[in-house]
Design a protein around this motif. Sequence first.
Motif, PDB file in Angstrom:
ATOM      1  N   ASP B  68      -6.243  16.280 -13.872  1.00  0.00           N
ATOM      2  CA  ASP B  68      -7.713  16.347 -13.880  1.00  0.00           C
ATOM      3  C   ASP B  68      -8.292  15.782 -12.588  1.00  0.00           C
ATOM      4  N   ALA B  69      -8.165  16.556 -11.534  1.00  0.00           N
ATOM      5  CA  ALA B  69      -8.665  16.182 -10.209  1.00  0.00           C
ATOM      6  C   ALA B  69      -8.602  17.448  -9.367  1.00  0.00           C
ATOM      7  N   THR B  70      -9.102  17.369  -8.149  1.00  0.00           N
ATOM      8  CA  THR B  70      -8.926  18.518  -7.276  1.00  0.00           C
ATOM      9  C   THR B  70      -7.473  18.527  -6.784  1.00  0.00           C
ATOM     10  N   ALA B  71      -7.119  19.563  -6.019  1.00  0.00           N
ATOM     11  CA  ALA B  71      -5.734  19.756  -5.596  1.00  0.00           C
ATOM     12  C   ALA B  71      -5.161  18.500  -4.936  1.00  0.00           C
ATOM     13  N   ARG B  72      -5.983  17.860  -4.119  1.00  0.00           N
ATOM     14  CA  ARG B  72      -5.574  16.642  -3.428  1.00  0.00           C
ATOM     15  C   ARG B  72      -5.171  15.540  -4.415  1.00  0.00           C
ATOM     16  N   GLY B  73      -5.860  15.484  -5.535  1.00  0.00           N
ATOM     17  CA  GLY B  73      -5.538  14.487  -6.556  1.00  0.00           C
ATOM     18  C   GLY B  73      -4.152  14.709  -7.146  1.00  0.00           C
ATOM     19  N   ALA B  74      -3.772  15.971  -7.309  1.00  0.00           N
ATOM     20  CA  ALA B  74      -2.441  16.240  -7.865  1.00  0.00           C
ATOM     21  C   ALA B  74      -1.347  15.877  -6.868  1.00  0.00           C
ATOM     22  N   ILE B  75      -1.610  16.078  -5.583  1.00  0.00           N
ATOM     23  CA  ILE B  75      -0.636  15.633  -4.570  1.00  0.00           C
ATOM     24  C   ILE B  75      -0.440  14.126  -4.710  1.00  0.00           C
ATOM     25  N   GLU B  76      -1.566  13.418  -4.790  1.00  0.00           N
ATOM     26  CA  GLU B  76      -1.481  11.964  -4.900  1.00  0.00           C
ATOM     27  C   GLU B  76      -0.785  11.542  -6.193  1.00  0.00           C
ATOM     28  N   ALA B  77      -1.062  12.258  -7.284  1.00  0.00           N
ATOM     29  CA  ALA B  77      -0.417  11.927  -8.568  1.00  0.00           C
ATOM     30  C   ALA B  77       1.098  12.054  -8.436  1.00  0.00           C
ATOM     31  N   ALA B  78       1.539  13.129  -7.801  1.00  0.00           N
ATOM     32  CA  ALA B  78       2.984  13.315  -7.626  1.00  0.00           C
ATOM     33  C   ALA B  78       3.570  12.218  -6.747  1.00  0.00           C
ATOM     34  N   PHE B  79       2.920  11.942  -5.629  1.00  0.00           N
ATOM     35  CA  PHE B  79       3.479  10.990  -4.665  1.00  0.00           C
ATOM     36  C   PHE B  79       3.462   9.569  -5.214  1.00  0.00           C
ATOM     37  N   VAL B  80       2.322   9.163  -5.800  1.00  0.00           N
ATOM     38  CA  VAL B  80       2.223   7.770  -6.251  1.00  0.00           C
ATOM     39  C   VAL B  80       3.158   7.514  -7.432  1.00  0.00           C
ATOM     40  N   SER B  81       3.464   8.584  -8.169  1.00  0.00           N
ATOM     41  CA  SER B  81       4.367   8.421  -9.311  1.00  0.00           C
ATOM     42  C   SER B  81       5.829   8.440  -8.887  1.00  0.00           C
ATOM     43  N   LEU B  82       6.120   9.120  -7.783  1.00  0.00           N
ATOM     44  CA  LEU B  82       7.513   9.272  -7.350  1.00  0.00           C
ATOM     45  C   LEU B  82       7.926   8.239  -6.308  1.00  0.00           C
ATOM     46  N   LEU B  83       6.992   7.897  -5.419  1.00  0.00           N
ATOM     47  CA  LEU B  83       7.372   7.113  -4.249  1.00  0.00           C
ATOM     48  C   LEU B  83       7.117   5.634  -4.450  1.00  0.00           C
ATOM     49  N   GLU B  84       8.090   4.831  -4.174  1.00  0.00           N
ATOM     50  CA  GLU B  84       7.915   3.385  -4.149  1.00  0.00           C
ATOM     51  C   GLU B  84       7.768   2.960  -2.693  1.00  0.00           C
ATOM     52  N   PRO B  85       7.080   1.858  -2.468  1.00  0.00           N
ATOM     53  CA  PRO B  85       6.943   1.393  -1.084  1.00  0.00           C
ATOM     54  C   PRO B  85       8.312   1.313  -0.406  1.00  0.00           C
ATOM     55  N   GLY B  86       8.369   1.823   0.804  1.00  0.00           N
ATOM     56  CA  GLY B  86       9.622   1.807   1.562  1.00  0.00           C
ATOM     57  C   GLY B  86      10.444   3.067   1.425  1.00  0.00           C
ATOM     58  N   ASP B  87      10.145   3.889   0.403  1.00  0.00           N
ATOM     59  CA  ASP B  87      10.890   5.143   0.264  1.00  0.00           C
ATOM     60  C   ASP B  87      10.675   6.011   1.501  1.00  0.00           C
ATOM     61  N   ARG B  88      11.734   6.695   1.905  1.00  0.00           N
ATOM     62  CA  ARG B  88      11.636   7.580   3.073  1.00  0.00           C
ATOM     63  C   ARG B  88      11.258   8.993   2.639  1.00  0.00           C
ATOM     64  N   VAL B  89      10.354   9.595   3.395  1.00  0.00           N
ATOM     65  CA  VAL B  89       9.870  10.952   3.124  1.00  0.00           C
ATOM     66  C   VAL B  89       9.870  11.731   4.433  1.00  0.00           C
TER      67      VAL B  89
END
Lengths: 393, 393
Positions: B68-89
Amino acid sequence: MDIPGPINPPARLLMGPGPINVDPRVLRAMAAQLVGQYDPYMTATMNETAALYREVFATANAHTLIVDATARGAIEAAFVSLLEPGDRVVVPNFGRFGHLLVEIAQRCGAEVHAIDLEWGTVATYEQIADEMARVQPKMLASVHGDTSTTIAQPFDGLRELCDRYGSLLYADVTASLGGNVVDTDAWGIDVATAGLQKCLGGPPGSAPATFSERAVAAIDARRPDLIRSNYFDMAMIFDYWSDRRLNHHTEATTMLFGARECARVILEEGLTNCQGRHLLNGRAMLAGIEGLGLIPFGDIEHKMANVVGVHIPDGVDGDAVRETLLHDFGVEIGTAFGPLAGRIWRIGTMGYNARQDAVLITLAALEIVLRRHGARVLTGGGVDAAYEVYATA
Amino acid sequence: MDIPGPINPPARLLMGPGPINVDPRVLRAMAAQLVGQYDPYMTATMNETAALYREVFATANAHTLIVDATARGAIEAAFVSLLEPGDRVVVPNFGRFGHLLVEIAQRCGAEVHAIDLEWGTVATYEQIADEMARVQPKMLASVHGDTSTTIAQPFDGLRELCDRYGSLLYADVTASLGGNVVDTDAWGIDVATAGLQKCLGGPPGSAPATFSERAVAAIDARRPDLIRSNYFDMAMIFDYWSDRRLNHHTEATTMLFGARECARVILEEGLTNCQGRHLLNGRAMLAGIEGLGLIPFGDIEHKMANVVGVHIPDGVDGDAVRETLLHDFGVEIGTAFGPLAGRIWRIGTMGYNARQDAVLITLAALEIVLRRHGARVLTGGGVDAAYEVYATA
């Protein structure tokens, strides 16, 4: 795959704690075709919507706008933009949404000091003052009206407390705005966030919010790259809503159209009249509940205008009653959460549904269904008591 | 205050890079009245919507849903849920939305290794392979089609690269899904996120997303309280969309109805037919642009089906042309950002507007407006060339 048919929801009278039925005017506004993101009509509509919500929030805050998320998203936008890891926050926690404030602040890395209260009560001024003196927080954050308990926290004196310790004052007015007095500027609230789906009479998914100059300065004082969220970075969203129109997300146009119409509906009625209508219909529902011989929940002196908790009578299966109401009468009333699960129902009278016919239908249906489920109720007692409130209004 | 009148937007043909005109069927679906959050109709609608988007994403992923957000919100939802600080991308960065991926990942505390590319090009397999070998990241994240440059990154071989280093594969398919081939499972994409306002033909504000079992396991492996966001905590959103229906936010019902109808429209046409329609109309627009004597931008071999960049002819004021098109013809074409600002226009043919009449109107109006602004264009050359594409299709 077998493609399911078109959207065709059953008719429901939504008398729970929200979402409630959307005002048909709002649905019509949302049926409008889009314009582009930087079309003069679009930017004018954003500016008009901001101006309309200044009236609804009773504020002169320049930084009044819509966050493109549900109410919870606007809380997070405010917190993640204001709070840095380690910042101290005081939260009077008197229901499910108080707990949500605690949780969101914790995810922002804040040091949260909750004043844990029994559900159905509010924090006293002294309780808050003591905790403020002890913690001296960056922010005092409180839910105003918490639908989980139907109770509203008084904000008297909180501004002076915040001034004493240099604290920001945040209010979650999601469930109260429009149907209860929320005087953002008079109460000295720095940040207030809401949602459309309660007294504002719109669908969930769009969150009006307002920020004082003090709050804006606190956000600006942070370097943008320290804000942990891009989507909820209020500094960027302020730029997007300002005349600079710096592109951030793609504004959720259809929800914006809906948010604008919600405010228009309220301001055409008059904000005070709208609050008065919620008060009247809330009183009628409360009287009706008592007229049926049922017992309302919690500290009635601090009850929100737009929702009432009702003790489920002994020997009655609360969920079975709700199911019969929904299935046979198309009327939805609310269940409860946490310590109140299975103990109370929650019945709302808000937004488009803060109406006499909605109140009377609900009370009549509830009486019949309760009797069929073996409860003892006073025949006609609910509707009669509600009628009396309307007659003497 | 003077309350502004009802929403009444001017008629616009939106031929920019999106948002575009919403399919009228979608607006009608969104005009439906609400039901309650746990109404059997509501939960059935959520399940149906998930099933519809499995088809649109070409995936069997159980965890397919709407953020429930614009497209940018879903990107953030995926990243914030998957990535921990220090993870390499690792992020191939070939446009504005590649830059957005970099920025969001950085806000999540990730260590981001961007492959910075000239706008208008894509990363070669070798460039990605080299960076993957060097960084061995937790995630390879790429935009699929980036409307800022009109170019789509090929995903061939990326799954094998990710398998080699135990990396997750993320794709931002906001601008490509529905109008270009996006084979989530066949390409081995772990997480794909989208938005309604491009080829899906809906309004901005709702973001379909899909997560593989591998991605879900990576999210589950984190303790929920380590996820820095509550609103975008996918572990909680999965629970909400599962049969457990654990309450999280209040689902944005009206946008859900719209998202469901977008998918229905596409699947009734047939996903392959819909992609073919985008390809045909995109070819016609490209031919028309060249037929006018204008020069398309970028690596045409990798051009997205649904948008074309057009070099602004020397001596022509690009913004003035756009303004005349909008003001006199009601036709919107797009400006450009960053290194392409003032250098190109972007013209879309997507969703409801991937239609012959929309293409021909745009080319005819563009020809007239260009001539009035002093540019030399081939008389009838745009429309004729587009007609020829349709005639030989």
